[in-house]
Design a protein around this motif. Structure first.
Motif, PDB file in Angstrom:
ATOM      1  N   LEU A   1      61.098  29.098  38.381  1.00 17.83           N
ATOM      2  CA  LEU A   1      60.345  28.375  37.298  1.00 17.83           C
ATOM      3  C   LEU A   1      60.413  26.996  37.183  1.00 17.83           C
ATOM      4  CD1 LEU A   1      60.461  30.961  34.251  1.00 17.83           C
ATOM      5  CD2 LEU A   1      58.661  30.664  35.754  1.00 17.83           C
ATOM      6  N   ARG A   2      61.099  26.535  38.218  1.00 20.65           N
ATOM      7  CA  ARG A   2      61.498  25.011  38.025  1.00 20.65           C
ATOM      8  C   ARG A   2      60.965  24.546  39.622  1.00 20.65           C
ATOM      9  NH1 ARG A   2      65.278  23.427  33.974  1.00 20.65           N
ATOM     10  NH2 ARG A   2      65.085  24.839  32.372  1.00 20.65           N
ATOM     11  N   ILE A  12      59.387  26.563  31.494  1.00 21.05           N
ATOM     12  CA  ILE A  12      58.947  26.260  33.038  1.00 21.05           C
ATOM     13  C   ILE A  12      59.107  24.380  33.056  1.00 21.05           C
ATOM     14  CG2 ILE A  12      56.988  25.767  34.612  1.00 21.05           C
ATOM     15  CD1 ILE A  12      55.962  28.468  33.708  1.00 21.05           C
ATOM     16  N   ARG A  13      59.680  24.077  34.246  1.00 18.61           N
ATOM     17  CA  ARG A  13      59.855  22.454  34.156  1.00 18.61           C
ATOM     18  C   ARG A  13      59.561  22.112  35.905  1.00 18.61           C
ATOM     19  NH1 ARG A  13      64.972  19.833  31.156  1.00 18.61           N
ATOM     20  NH2 ARG A  13      64.773  20.620  29.097  1.00 18.61           N
ATOM     21  N   LEU A  20      52.949  23.603  39.374  1.00 19.00           N
ATOM     22  CA  LEU A  20      52.939  24.150  37.799  1.00 19.00           C
ATOM     23  C   LEU A  20      51.960  25.593  37.861  1.00 19.00           C
ATOM     24  CD1 LEU A  20      53.219  23.555  34.849  1.00 19.00           C
ATOM     25  CD2 LEU A  20      50.729  22.308  35.092  1.00 19.00           C
ATOM     26  N   GLY A  29      52.619  27.887  34.791  1.00 22.25           N
ATOM     27  CA  GLY A  29      52.661  26.903  33.568  1.00 22.25           C
ATOM     28  C   GLY A  29      51.361  26.859  32.873  1.00 22.25           C
ATOM     29  N   ARG A  75      51.347  29.661  30.253  1.00 20.88           N
ATOM     30  CA  ARG A  75      52.206  29.560  28.852  1.00 20.88           C
ATOM     31  C   ARG A  75      51.404  28.813  27.758  1.00 20.88           C
ATOM     32  NH1 ARG A  75      57.766  29.702  29.459  1.00 20.88           N
ATOM     33  NH2 ARG A  75      58.032  30.836  31.642  1.00 20.88           N
ATOM     34  N   LEU A 112      51.543  23.541  26.669  1.00 21.61           N
ATOM     35  CA  LEU A 112      51.721  22.786  28.224  1.00 21.61           C
ATOM     36  C   LEU A 112      51.910  21.258  27.718  1.00 21.61           C
ATOM     37  CD1 LEU A 112      51.609  22.318  31.183  1.00 21.61           C
ATOM     38  CD2 LEU A 112      49.147  22.489  31.145  1.00 21.61           C
ATOM     39  N   GLU A 151      60.862  22.899  23.790  1.00 19.15           N
ATOM     40  CA  GLU A 151      61.556  24.434  24.153  1.00 19.15           C
ATOM     41  C   GLU A 151      62.212  24.992  23.244  1.00 19.15           C
ATOM     42  OE1 GLU A 151      62.097  22.844  28.979  1.00 19.15           O
ATOM     43  OE2 GLU A 151      63.668  23.243  27.529  1.00 19.15           O
ATOM     44  N   ALA A 173      55.535  24.763  29.172  1.00 15.56           N
ATOM     45  CA  ALA A 173      55.729  24.496  30.687  1.00 15.56           C
ATOM     46  C   ALA A 173      55.580  22.913  30.489  1.00 15.56           C
ATOM     47  CB  ALA A 173      54.855  24.812  31.493  1.00 15.56           C
TER      48      ALA A 173
END
Length: 251
Positions: free
Chosen positions: A47-48, A90-91, A113, A118, A121, A124, A144, A152
């Protein structure tokens, strides 16, 4: 003495002196971009950016990009704050070394993404960074925590230089980054079913607010295409900030 004065005047007027200063500054600050801050580790989550299956290599993220994807609240920390279940945030990030130009970097970040989910989610956030690629952790961490991780965040780097130098020489790069990243995200987001789109938010701090507002023509465009905006510490040369401030209602 007169020869020296004439030479300096020519260097200033022709841009030679400024170009030399920019090149020297870029060389100096780009060296740090190859390093990683102590304590920051490559993500082990998909997720990164820079993690497993990411299309953006860890080594290309730069100093600030590796900090951004390598830090942040854990699901355990989010769980102690939120009511109910939480998700891992997510980043996504694209560094200067991730792609040749800003448009390609934005497209690569949106590809990563999409890969990470992303657009699935609830929220965003599109962030325009400061000059060196910094994303204020207070900005991202807060969202977050408030969303229980159901968010994200995506950002790209456009310069090696700190903001005080970027103010002078990299304003056009900030504008390109803010516009290209938002446009790339919006292109995918706008094609999703209306009941399946995340809340689209934009944010930027200092020079990041200058670049971030470039994607919008005015108040109605900003309102119609986003669900919320936080531009903190805008410089006085921000076009929309000046317009809003100069024409605000009395009182």
């Amino acid at each position: 003495g007169w020869v020296l004065v004439a030479g300096l005047v020519y260097a200033v007027v022709s841009g030679v002196l400024l170009a030399g200063f920019i090149e020297a500054a870029n060389t100096a600050f780009s060296a740090r971009d190859t390093r990683t801050e102590e304590g920051v580790q490559q993500p082990t989550t998909a997720l990164r950016s820079g993690g497993p299956d990411s299309v953006v290599p860890w080594d290309s993220l730069g100093w600030q990009g590796r900090i951004f994807v390598g830090q942040g609240p854990s699901t355990e920390q989010l769980g102690r704050f939120a009511e109910g279940p939480v998700l891992e945030p997510i980043r996504i990030y694209g560094g200067l070394a991730s792609s040749e130009d800003t448009e390609e970097r934005a497209a690569l970040a949106v590809e990563d993404l999409t890969r990470a989910g992303g657009f699935e989610r609830e929220n965003l956030v599109v962030v325009t960074t400061t000059g060196s690629g910094w994303v204020d952790p207070a900005l991202v961490d807060s969202v977050e925590y408030l969303t229980g991780g159901d968010v994200a965040t995506v950002a790209i780097q456009y310069s090696y230089l700190p903001s005080w130098i970027s103010y002078l020489v990299d304003q056009s790069k900030a504008r390109e980054a803010g516009r290209d990243l938002f446009d790339a995200v919006y292109d995918v987001w706008s094609k999703l079913p209306q009941d399946a789109r995340p809340r689209l938010l934009v944010a930027g701090e200092s020079l990041g607010s200058f670049g971030g507002e470039t994607a919008f023509s005015g108040e109605y465009d900003l309102r119609n295409r986003t669900a919320g905006t936080v531009f903190a510490g805008p410089p006085n040369f921000n076009v929309l900030f000046r317009e809003f401030s100069d024409h605000r209602d009395d009182g």
